[in-house]
Design a protein around this motif. Structure first.
Motif, PDB file in Angstrom:
ATOM      1  N   ASP A  28     -16.194   0.572 -12.970  1.00  0.00           N
ATOM      2  CA  ASP A  28     -15.047   0.098 -12.185  1.00  0.00           C
ATOM      3  C   ASP A  28     -14.500  -1.197 -12.791  1.00  0.00           C
ATOM      4  O   ASP A  28     -13.298  -1.345 -13.022  1.00  0.00           O
ATOM      5  N   PHE A  29     -15.390  -2.117 -13.075  1.00  0.00           N
ATOM      6  CA  PHE A  29     -15.017  -3.392 -13.679  1.00  0.00           C
ATOM      7  C   PHE A  29     -14.335  -3.189 -15.030  1.00  0.00           C
ATOM      8  O   PHE A  29     -13.256  -3.716 -15.301  1.00  0.00           O
ATOM      9  N   GLN A  30     -14.952  -2.383 -15.894  1.00  0.00           N
ATOM     10  CA  GLN A  30     -14.419  -2.189 -17.242  1.00  0.00           C
ATOM     11  C   GLN A  30     -13.093  -1.438 -17.220  1.00  0.00           C
ATOM     12  O   GLN A  30     -12.199  -1.723 -18.014  1.00  0.00           O
ATOM     13  N   LEU A  31     -12.966  -0.467 -16.316  1.00  0.00           N
ATOM     14  CA  LEU A  31     -11.715   0.296 -16.241  1.00  0.00           C
ATOM     15  C   LEU A  31     -10.572  -0.621 -15.787  1.00  0.00           C
ATOM     16  O   LEU A  31      -9.452  -0.555 -16.310  1.00  0.00           O
ATOM     17  N   ALA A  32     -10.868  -1.492 -14.806  1.00  0.00           N
ATOM     18  CA  ALA A  32      -9.847  -2.432 -14.323  1.00  0.00           C
ATOM     19  C   ALA A  32      -9.351  -3.295 -15.478  1.00  0.00           C
ATOM     20  O   ALA A  32      -8.143  -3.445 -15.699  1.00  0.00           O
ATOM     21  N   ALA A  83      -4.822  -6.801  -5.480  1.00  0.00           N
ATOM     22  CA  ALA A  83      -5.204  -7.072  -4.105  1.00  0.00           C
ATOM     23  C   ALA A  83      -6.712  -6.991  -3.926  1.00  0.00           C
ATOM     24  O   ALA A  83      -7.355  -6.101  -4.485  1.00  0.00           O
ATOM     25  N   GLU A  84      -7.242  -7.892  -3.177  1.00  0.00           N
ATOM     26  CA  GLU A  84      -8.633  -7.807  -2.736  1.00  0.00           C
ATOM     27  C   GLU A  84      -9.588  -7.375  -3.828  1.00  0.00           C
ATOM     28  O   GLU A  84     -10.264  -6.363  -3.676  1.00  0.00           O
ATOM     29  N   PRO A  85      -9.629  -8.072  -4.936  1.00  0.00           N
ATOM     30  CA  PRO A  85     -10.589  -7.610  -5.927  1.00  0.00           C
ATOM     31  C   PRO A  85     -11.993  -7.717  -5.348  1.00  0.00           C
ATOM     32  O   PRO A  85     -12.260  -8.569  -4.521  1.00  0.00           O
ATOM     33  N   ARG A  86     -12.806  -6.796  -5.769  1.00  0.00           N
ATOM     34  CA  ARG A  86     -14.205  -6.845  -5.379  1.00  0.00           C
ATOM     35  C   ARG A  86     -14.695  -8.235  -5.779  1.00  0.00           C
ATOM     36  O   ARG A  86     -14.372  -8.710  -6.859  1.00  0.00           O
ATOM     37  N   ALA A  87     -15.397  -8.877  -4.894  1.00  0.00           N
ATOM     38  CA  ALA A  87     -15.858 -10.211  -5.232  1.00  0.00           C
ATOM     39  C   ALA A  87     -16.602 -10.128  -6.554  1.00  0.00           C
ATOM     40  O   ALA A  87     -17.426  -9.238  -6.753  1.00  0.00           O
ATOM     41  N   ARG A 142      -0.459   8.072 -19.145  1.00  0.00           N
ATOM     42  CA  ARG A 142      -0.443   7.943 -17.692  1.00  0.00           C
ATOM     43  C   ARG A 142      -1.567   7.022 -17.255  1.00  0.00           C
ATOM     44  O   ARG A 142      -2.534   6.810 -17.990  1.00  0.00           O
ATOM     45  N   LEU A 143      -1.419   6.470 -16.040  1.00  0.00           N
ATOM     46  CA  LEU A 143      -2.465   5.595 -15.499  1.00  0.00           C
ATOM     47  C   LEU A 143      -3.705   6.421 -15.195  1.00  0.00           C
ATOM     48  O   LEU A 143      -3.595   7.516 -14.652  1.00  0.00           O
ATOM     49  N   PRO A 144      -4.881   5.926 -15.527  1.00  0.00           N
ATOM     50  CA  PRO A 144      -6.088   6.686 -15.177  1.00  0.00           C
ATOM     51  C   PRO A 144      -6.381   6.637 -13.675  1.00  0.00           C
ATOM     52  O   PRO A 144      -5.891   5.760 -12.971  1.00  0.00           O
ATOM     53  N   GLU A 145      -7.165   7.588 -13.235  1.00  0.00           N
ATOM     54  CA  GLU A 145      -7.655   7.575 -11.850  1.00  0.00           C
ATOM     55  C   GLU A 145      -8.622   6.405 -11.700  1.00  0.00           C
ATOM     56  O   GLU A 145      -9.539   6.253 -12.509  1.00  0.00           O
ATOM     57  N   PRO A 146      -8.437   5.596 -10.648  1.00  0.00           N
ATOM     58  CA  PRO A 146      -9.396   4.496 -10.437  1.00  0.00           C
ATOM     59  C   PRO A 146     -10.755   5.042 -10.009  1.00  0.00           C
ATOM     60  O   PRO A 146     -10.869   6.192  -9.602  1.00  0.00           O
ATOM     61  N   CYS A 147     -11.793   4.210 -10.102  1.00  0.00           N
ATOM     62  CA  CYS A 147     -13.129   4.690  -9.746  1.00  0.00           C
ATOM     63  C   CYS A 147     -13.880   3.669  -8.902  1.00  0.00           C
ATOM     64  O   CYS A 147     -15.112   3.708  -8.833  1.00  0.00           O
ATOM     65  N   GLY A 148     -13.172   2.753  -8.269  1.00  0.00           N
ATOM     66  CA  GLY A 148     -13.833   1.750  -7.442  1.00  0.00           C
ATOM     67  C   GLY A 148     -12.814   0.707  -7.027  1.00  0.00           C
ATOM     68  O   GLY A 148     -11.651   0.792  -7.409  1.00  0.00           O
ATOM     69  N   GLU A 198      -9.008   0.306  -8.425  1.00  0.00           N
ATOM     70  CA  GLU A 198      -7.996   0.680  -7.431  1.00  0.00           C
ATOM     71  C   GLU A 198      -7.005  -0.461  -7.230  1.00  0.00           C
ATOM     72  O   GLU A 198      -5.797  -0.243  -7.131  1.00  0.00           O
ATOM     73  N   GLY A 199      -7.536  -1.664  -7.166  1.00  0.00           N
ATOM     74  CA  GLY A 199      -6.681  -2.843  -7.008  1.00  0.00           C
ATOM     75  C   GLY A 199      -5.676  -2.947  -8.144  1.00  0.00           C
ATOM     76  O   GLY A 199      -4.494  -3.221  -7.918  1.00  0.00           O
ATOM     77  N   VAL A 200      -6.134  -2.701  -9.346  1.00  0.00           N
ATOM     78  CA  VAL A 200      -5.224  -2.801 -10.498  1.00  0.00           C
ATOM     79  C   VAL A 200      -4.167  -1.708 -10.430  1.00  0.00           C
ATOM     80  O   VAL A 200      -2.970  -1.968 -10.611  1.00  0.00           O
ATOM     81  N   VAL A 201      -4.586  -0.477 -10.136  1.00  0.00           N
ATOM     82  CA  VAL A 201      -3.621   0.621 -10.069  1.00  0.00           C
ATOM     83  C   VAL A 201      -2.578   0.325  -8.995  1.00  0.00           C
ATOM     84  O   VAL A 201      -1.369   0.496  -9.221  1.00  0.00           O
ATOM     85  N   ARG A 202      -3.029  -0.171  -7.858  1.00  0.00           N
ATOM     86  CA  ARG A 202      -2.088  -0.477  -6.777  1.00  0.00           C
ATOM     87  C   ARG A 202      -1.106  -1.561  -7.236  1.00  0.00           C
ATOM     88  O   ARG A 202       0.091  -1.467  -6.994  1.00  0.00           O
ATOM     89  N   ALA A 203      -1.618  -2.568  -7.891  1.00  0.00           N
ATOM     90  CA  ALA A 203      -0.748  -3.660  -8.348  1.00  0.00           C
ATOM     91  C   ALA A 203       0.256  -3.163  -9.384  1.00  0.00           C
ATOM     92  O   ALA A 203       1.421  -3.541  -9.369  1.00  0.00           O
ATOM     93  N   LEU A 204      -0.186  -2.270 -10.267  1.00  0.00           N
ATOM     94  CA  LEU A 204       0.711  -1.783 -11.322  1.00  0.00           C
ATOM     95  C   LEU A 204       1.789  -0.875 -10.756  1.00  0.00           C
ATOM     96  O   LEU A 204       2.876  -0.759 -11.317  1.00  0.00           O
ATOM     97  N   ARG A 205       1.460  -0.218  -9.645  1.00  0.00           N
ATOM     98  CA  ARG A 205       2.436   0.703  -9.052  1.00  0.00           C
ATOM     99  C   ARG A 205       3.378  -0.001  -8.089  1.00  0.00           C
ATOM    100  O   ARG A 205       4.291   0.619  -7.559  1.00  0.00           O
TER     101      ARG A 205
END
Ligand code: FES
Ligand code: FE2
Ligand code: FE2
Lengths: 334, 70
Positions: free
Chosen positions: A46-50, A30-34, A3-9, A13-20
């Protein structure tokens, strides 16, 4: 499939949203943290999980994420942006790379002999409590449940004697013809013997940023053909600094009277990695450098990156255990 | 098909042996070969003789061994 992991930043979050997103819809993260905000990518969870999630699409993939997403051009763009930041951070951590006289065998032997058993292995050997030992297994599960998979991507990217040696090494990691002897499975059995889950996602959700980084670095090297030299140098340094620490960890497991399955995993690696070290340095890296001399510095880069990034991940673990012990002492005193 | 047995020297370390069935030690004990390639210790410092356990790199062990020998 996991399953997809819970995002932490914001990045994860952007990656999870895109994958879903809808399977036929756009998958831009969307809107990656600069990227400028990522100050220490190697310890930034957050960076490594993405990045870990984007890499996972090339391994087992996720439940509820359509398989086509693996090659979604917009996600590849996002992955490349994260990878650039990671590669830059790794190169900065490692510093200048040199191989005296171009002798990669000597350079690798020297590098990996200088480093004795790690602090972490020493701690597990003599001092760790059962809970601390288990917390080590939880961190390492992120890699060991997928042990050796990254390097398999390199097989079609090299040729000749180096390819044969890599296949021989991987064959041993995958059980040498005996499915139940796969190292990934031996580790899963160790977890099960302790009543711990074998669900990779649960471990990824708890892992330190630096632990995720140590796995992501392997994917970075293995999934980018131009970095195949670094992938093999990383493998050589990993194997050549494994046997002695595994012996310490094995003794730690025995001291704590952990189940035989835990000891069995480390026992296998004392013997296997003493072989793999020779295969990786002399069979793979030396021959690869012979075939493609331009890769010599990259091989060294990979080896240095392995020691530096895994060292960082080890330091984070040790600091965590020390902090927990200090807190417990002060709580008991207060 | 005739099986090839090969021995590869690793300077400062073990011998890599492919295709063997067993390793017989000086005391007559027999260790069965159970993998396609094995590393046979040459330095005598291994705790798992006849197999190499990387002790040839262990500084502390090297010192201890030297002290024992002298
Ligand atoms: S040759 Fe490696 S331990 Fe003896
Ligand atoms: Fe392994
Ligand atoms: Fe190995």
């Amino acid at each position: 499939m996991i399953r997809l992991p819970e995002p932490c930043g914001p990045l994860s979050e952007g990656v999870v949203r895109a994958l879903r997103a809808r399977p036929d819809g756009p998958h831009a993260v969307a809107e990656p943290r600069a990227m400028g905000d990522v100050e220490y990518p190697l310890t930034d969870r957050d960076f490594q999980l993405a990045l870990w999630m984007l890499y996972e699409l090339h391994y087992g993939g996720f439940e509820d994420v359509p398989p086509e997403v693996e090659w979604d051009p917009l996600l590849i763009v996002s992955r490349a942006a994260l990878e650039r930041t990671l590669e830059h951070a790794v190169r900065r951590l490692v510093g200048p790379v040199s191989v005296p006289d171009g002798d990669i065998t000597r350079a690798l032997v020297k590098l990996t002999t200088a480093s004795g058993p790690s602090e972490v292995a020493r701690f597990l050997h003599r001092r760790a409590t059962r809970a601390e030992f288990c917390s080590y297994l939880r961190e390492r599960a992120v890699y060991h449940l997928r042990e050796s998979d990254p390097q398999s991507f390199v097989l079609p990217r090299i040729s000749g004697a180096a390819k044969t040696a890599l296949a021989e090494l991987q064959n041993d990691e995958y059980g040498a013809g005996e499915p139940s002897r796969q190292h990934q499975l031996l580790f899963a059995q160790a977890l099960t013997s302790l009543g711990m889950t074998t669900d990779l996602t649960s471990y990824v959700e708890e892992a330190e940023g630096a632990t995720l980084a140590s796995v992501n670095v392997m994917s970075l090297f293995a999934l980018n053909r131009r970095l195949r030299g670094a992938a093999m140098g990383h493998l050589a340094a990993f194997e050549a600094t494994s046997s002695i620490p595994c012996d310490r960890i094995l003794r730690g497991a025995r001291r704590l009277r952990l189940p035989e399955e835990v000891a069995a995993y480390y026992d296998e690696h004392v013997e296997a990695d003493a072989i793999h070290e020779q295969l990786a340095i002399r069979g793979i890296c030396a021959r690869l450098a012979e075939d493609e001399p331009d890769l010599t510095d990259d091989i060294m880069l990979g080896a240095l990156a392995c020691l530096a990034v895994d060292g960082l991940a080890g330091d984070v673990l040790l600091q965590g255990w020390q902090a927990d012990r200090a807190e417990r002492t002060s709580r008991e005193a207060g | 098909m005739k099986r090839r047995v090969s021995v590869v020297e690793c300077p400062g370390g073990p011998l890599l042996v492919r295709g063997a069935d067993e390793v017989v030690s000086a005391d007559g004990s027999v260790a069965a070969v159970e993998r396609s390639v094995v590393a046979v210790c040459r330095c005598g410092r291994s705790d798992r003789l006849p197999w190499c356990d990387d002790s040839h790199k262990d500084r502390a062990k090297r010192k201890k061994k030297r002290a024992q020998e002298s």
